[in-house]
Design a protein around this motif. Structure first.
Motif, PDB file in Angstrom:
ATOM      1  N   ILE A  55       0.839  -1.187  -0.007  1.00 24.52           N
ATOM      2  CA  ILE A  55      -0.198  -0.042  -0.176  1.00 24.52           C
ATOM      3  C   ILE A  55       0.898   1.137   0.058  1.00 24.52           C
ATOM      4  O   ILE A  55       1.570   1.507   0.778  1.00 24.52           O
ATOM      5  CB  ILE A  55      -1.091  -0.112   1.340  1.00 24.52           C
ATOM      6  CG1 ILE A  55      -1.876  -1.306   1.273  1.00 24.52           C
ATOM      7  CG2 ILE A  55      -1.616   1.311   1.190  1.00 24.52           C
ATOM      8  CD1 ILE A  55      -2.637  -1.411   0.054  1.00 24.52           C
ATOM      9  N   GLU A  56       0.974   1.846  -1.124  1.00 19.50           N
ATOM     10  CA  GLU A  56       1.644   3.171  -1.080  1.00 19.50           C
ATOM     11  C   GLU A  56       1.037   4.470  -0.530  1.00 19.50           C
ATOM     12  O   GLU A  56       1.618   4.917   0.229  1.00 19.50           O
ATOM     13  CB  GLU A  56       2.043   3.654  -2.587  1.00 19.50           C
ATOM     14  CG  GLU A  56       2.810   2.608  -3.443  1.00 19.50           C
ATOM     15  CD  GLU A  56       3.418   3.313  -4.572  1.00 19.50           C
ATOM     16  OE1 GLU A  56       2.896   4.415  -4.895  1.00 19.50           O
ATOM     17  OE2 GLU A  56       4.466   2.756  -5.291  1.00 19.50           O
ATOM     18  N   GLN A  57      -0.373   4.573  -0.589  1.00 17.55           N
ATOM     19  CA  GLN A  57      -0.969   5.483  -0.036  1.00 17.55           C
ATOM     20  C   GLN A  57      -2.507   5.380  -0.217  1.00 17.55           C
ATOM     21  O   GLN A  57      -2.950   4.673  -1.117  1.00 17.55           O
ATOM     22  CB  GLN A  57      -0.702   6.986  -0.687  1.00 17.55           C
ATOM     23  CG  GLN A  57      -0.967   7.174  -2.028  1.00 17.55           C
ATOM     24  CD  GLN A  57      -0.637   8.539  -2.392  1.00 17.55           C
ATOM     25  OE1 GLN A  57      -0.567   9.328  -1.710  1.00 17.55           O
ATOM     26  NE2 GLN A  57      -0.344   8.541  -3.765  1.00 17.55           N
ATOM     27  N   LEU A  58      -3.087   5.850   1.184  1.00 17.95           N
ATOM     28  CA  LEU A  58      -4.558   5.946   1.098  1.00 17.95           C
ATOM     29  C   LEU A  58      -5.072   7.515   0.707  1.00 17.95           C
ATOM     30  O   LEU A  58      -4.724   8.407   1.568  1.00 17.95           O
ATOM     31  CB  LEU A  58      -4.892   5.372   2.479  1.00 17.95           C
ATOM     32  CG  LEU A  58      -4.499   3.922   2.839  1.00 17.95           C
ATOM     33  CD1 LEU A  58      -5.089   3.559   4.103  1.00 17.95           C
ATOM     34  CD2 LEU A  58      -4.947   2.905   1.876  1.00 17.95           C
ATOM     35  N   LEU A  59      -5.896   7.424  -0.024  1.00 16.46           N
ATOM     36  CA  LEU A  59      -6.308   8.976  -0.486  1.00 16.46           C
ATOM     37  C   LEU A  59      -7.476   9.406   0.120  1.00 16.46           C
ATOM     38  O   LEU A  59      -7.824  10.571  -0.104  1.00 16.46           O
ATOM     39  CB  LEU A  59      -6.426   8.864  -2.185  1.00 16.46           C
ATOM     40  CG  LEU A  59      -5.236   8.473  -2.768  1.00 16.46           C
ATOM     41  CD1 LEU A  59      -5.570   8.501  -4.493  1.00 16.46           C
ATOM     42  CD2 LEU A  59      -3.873   9.490  -2.678  1.00 16.46           C
ATOM     43  N   ARG A  60      -8.303   8.577   0.737  1.00 15.84           N
ATOM     44  CA  ARG A  60      -9.393   8.686   1.368  1.00 15.84           C
ATOM     45  C   ARG A  60      -9.288   8.235   2.685  1.00 15.84           C
ATOM     46  O   ARG A  60      -9.125   7.049   3.117  1.00 15.84           O
ATOM     47  CB  ARG A  60     -10.739   8.435   0.504  1.00 15.84           C
ATOM     48  CG  ARG A  60     -10.900   9.035  -0.731  1.00 15.84           C
ATOM     49  CD  ARG A  60     -11.332  10.456  -0.508  1.00 15.84           C
ATOM     50  NE  ARG A  60     -11.485  11.279  -1.678  1.00 15.84           N
ATOM     51  CZ  ARG A  60     -10.579  11.880  -2.321  1.00 15.84           C
ATOM     52  NH1 ARG A  60      -9.425  12.053  -1.897  1.00 15.84           N
ATOM     53  NH2 ARG A  60     -10.960  12.607  -3.402  1.00 15.84           N
ATOM     54  N   GLY A  61     -10.067   8.884   3.844  1.00 20.36           N
ATOM     55  CA  GLY A  61     -10.051   8.637   5.049  1.00 20.36           C
ATOM     56  C   GLY A  61     -11.466   7.763   5.507  1.00 20.36           C
ATOM     57  O   GLY A  61     -12.449   7.950   4.875  1.00 20.36           O
ATOM     58  N   GLU A  62     -11.346   7.255   6.784  1.00 20.87           N
ATOM     59  CA  GLU A  62     -12.563   6.396   7.153  1.00 20.87           C
ATOM     60  C   GLU A  62     -13.675   7.536   7.289  1.00 20.87           C
ATOM     61  O   GLU A  62     -13.418   8.792   7.911  1.00 20.87           O
ATOM     62  CB  GLU A  62     -12.542   5.937   8.428  1.00 20.87           C
ATOM     63  CG  GLU A  62     -11.565   4.580   8.241  1.00 20.87           C
ATOM     64  CD  GLU A  62     -11.292   3.868   9.373  1.00 20.87           C
ATOM     65  OE1 GLU A  62     -11.820   4.101  10.607  1.00 20.87           O
ATOM     66  OE2 GLU A  62     -10.518   2.612   9.305  1.00 20.87           O
ATOM     67  N   GLY A  63     -14.969   7.263   7.377  1.00 19.56           N
ATOM     68  CA  GLY A  63     -15.976   8.324   7.379  1.00 19.56           C
ATOM     69  C   GLY A  63     -16.348   9.192   5.885  1.00 19.56           C
ATOM     70  O   GLY A  63     -17.246   9.982   6.027  1.00 19.56           O
ATOM     71  N   GLU A  64     -15.270   9.368   5.003  1.00 18.52           N
ATOM     72  CA  GLU A  64     -15.445  10.122   4.002  1.00 18.52           C
ATOM     73  C   GLU A  64     -16.518   9.297   2.594  1.00 18.52           C
ATOM     74  O   GLU A  64     -16.523   8.231   2.627  1.00 18.52           O
ATOM     75  CB  GLU A  64     -14.235  10.475   3.109  1.00 18.52           C
ATOM     76  CG  GLU A  64     -13.389  11.110   4.081  1.00 18.52           C
ATOM     77  CD  GLU A  64     -12.122  11.653   3.426  1.00 18.52           C
ATOM     78  OE1 GLU A  64     -12.537  11.900   2.275  1.00 18.52           O
ATOM     79  OE2 GLU A  64     -11.210  11.910   4.050  1.00 18.52           O
ATOM     80  N   THR A  65     -17.187  10.147   2.095  1.00 24.15           N
ATOM     81  CA  THR A  65     -18.090   9.697   0.945  1.00 24.15           C
ATOM     82  C   THR A  65     -17.277   9.678  -0.104  1.00 24.15           C
ATOM     83  O   THR A  65     -16.837  10.751  -0.420  1.00 24.15           O
ATOM     84  CB  THR A  65     -19.072  10.816   0.796  1.00 24.15           C
ATOM     85  OG1 THR A  65     -19.937  10.770   2.094  1.00 24.15           O
ATOM     86  CG2 THR A  65     -20.152  10.228  -0.315  1.00 24.15           C
ATOM     87  N   VAL A  66     -17.371   8.574  -1.019  1.00 22.08           N
ATOM     88  CA  VAL A  66     -16.748   8.623  -2.269  1.00 22.08           C
ATOM     89  C   VAL A  66     -17.746   8.052  -3.230  1.00 22.08           C
ATOM     90  O   VAL A  66     -18.593   7.181  -2.978  1.00 22.08           O
ATOM     91  CB  VAL A  66     -15.404   7.379  -1.866  1.00 22.08           C
ATOM     92  CG1 VAL A  66     -14.363   7.840  -1.124  1.00 22.08           C
ATOM     93  CG2 VAL A  66     -16.129   6.096  -1.402  1.00 22.08           C
TER      94      VAL A  66
END
Length: 429
Positions: A55-66
């Motif tokens: 995993i290089e990076q996570l662009l969205r966090g928990e609780g965010e709408t996607v």
């Protein structure tokens, strides 16, 4: 490198909320590993790795709408010994705004790594602050800001990392309206909770928000009425007492009440087909099949999985399907197909001890039957005799726009008669 994207989830679902990440930057993953859980209006979806790597990076966090198709993370090759550093404008030329702001006006720092596609082209050096504000806002916050015409550069973030969230937009909107309030309305509203009193604030889940919205819509759209009757459950209890052991041994499932009620409802729907219809514009669509929704209470809220073509199923098949769907609901593993459609719904508040209730329609359906607690009550058998009988109140809520009161009452009487004579269910159900 592989992108972690929000998968397609059905025609009616276009977005979801990241409820939980199972990985973090630097973690090694294999193909098929669960990366995240996505909560939607109807079901929860697991997002799995389509490529092995790190995993290089996570662009969205928990609780965010996607949104469906949106990239929410990236997987690269590597051993996973150390977490990859988030991308920054200086390391990725594509992310750098152009033209560059003058040295005397430093741009605001980026609070988190966002996909470069969300940054609008910058037309002048003075727009660097606005560009940074867009980067630092969550998708939900950006959407709310657009809807309310709020300039993100004027919003104060409460997040220590400078992340602008929905709550910040709402607070800014409230604060901006306060100075223009009329003098007569300057009195502060009473606080929701008295100072010093214990209270807990909880965020509503997407499913709970959707349930609330649909129930309000049902009441505002339909001309909903409820009619009541009562059923003497003596005959059904006697049948279950005589047959339950043999039934369980033969079919490996208990003989419950739901199969009796499902069969009785189907018999009544055949006699009064408008209860098995829906309104489409200025037309009535009368359905000639019987997909019966069974309301199930799950941890995240009420769901209504559907027993397909229930009129073609035996008692044992109905009991097995209901048990399977209820198990999926409680394990949060229902598929979209389990919930879609349905021509009529049955809900059983009696399992929680409810003696009487008025169920709300499951739109676009026009009828729902409510079952309740069985209670021993004295009943007049004739002009002379009284007996204690196991009685259940039943309720039918219906849409008066296409179902007349007389038809609704007759429907419920038919359900009552079929239940009080279980043998008739073999013919009518």
């Amino acid at each position: 490198m592989s992108e972690i994207k929000v998968p397609e989830m059905g025609e009616s679902i276009v977005e979801g909320t990241i409820s939980k990440w199972h990985v973090k930057a630097g973690d090694s993953v294999n193909v098929g590993d669960v990366l995240a859980e996505l909560e939607t209006d109807k079901v929860n979806i697991e997002i799995s790795a389509e490529q092995a790597g790190v995993i290089e990076q996570l662009l969205r966090g928990e609780g965010e709408t996607v949104a469906v198709g949106e990239t929410i993370g990236q997987i690269g090759s590597g051993s996973g010994a150390a977490p990859a550093q988030p991308m920054s404008p200086s390391s990725d030329p594509a992310a750098a705004p152009a033209p560059v702001a003058p040295a005397s006006t430093p741009a605001a720092p980026l609070a988190s790594a966002e996909p470069t596609t969300v940054a609008a082209p910058v037309a002048a050096p003075a727009a660097s602050d606005a560009n940074a504000a867009v980067f630092s806002a969550t998708p939900a916050a950006r959407k709310l800001a657009r809807e309310r015409g709020i300039d993100l550069t004027q919003v104060q973030a409460q997040d220590p990392m400078g992340r602008i969230r929905q709550e910040d937009i709402q607070a800014h909107n409230t604060a901006s309206k306060a100075p223009v309030a009329a003098p007569s309305a300057q009195a502060a509203p009473a606080p929701a909770v008295e100072p010093g009193k214990p209270a807990e604030r909880r965020k509503m889940s997407r499913r709970r928000i959707t349930i609330a919205k649909r129930l309000v819509e049902a009441q505002q759209t339909a001309a909903m009425l409820t009619t009541f009757n009562e059923v003497d459950m003596t005959a059904i209890l006697e049948v279950r007492k005589r047959r339950k052991d043999a039934f369980k041994e033969k079919h490996d499932i208990g003989l419950g009440f739901m199969s009796f009620f499902t069969k009785a409802v189907i018999g009544a729907l055949k006699a009064y087909p408008l209860l098995n219809a829906e309104i489409q514009g200025d037309e009535i669509l009368v359905k000639q099949y019987y997909d019966i929704g069974i309301a199930v209470s799950a941890k995240e809220g009420l769901v209504v999985p559907v027993v397909r073509e229930a009129d073609r199923l035996s008692f044992a098949q109905i009991e097995k399907q209901i048990a399977d769907l209820a198990g999926k609901a409680r394990a949060n593993t229902l598929a979209l197909n389990d919930l879609q459609g349905g021509t009529f719904t049955i809900t059983n508040g009696g399992v929680f001890g409810s003696l009487l209730s008025t169920p709300i329609l499951n739109a676009p359906q026009v009828g729902i039957l409510g079952m309740h607690k069985i209670q021993i009550r004295p009943v007049a058998i004739d002009d002379v005799r009284m007996e204690n009988r196991p009685m259940m109140y039943i309720a039918l809520s219906y849409d008066h726009r296409i179902v007349d009161g007389a038809e609704a009452v007759r429907f419920l009487v038919t359900v009552k008669q079929l239940l009080e004579d279980p043998e008739s269910l073999l013919l009518e159900g």
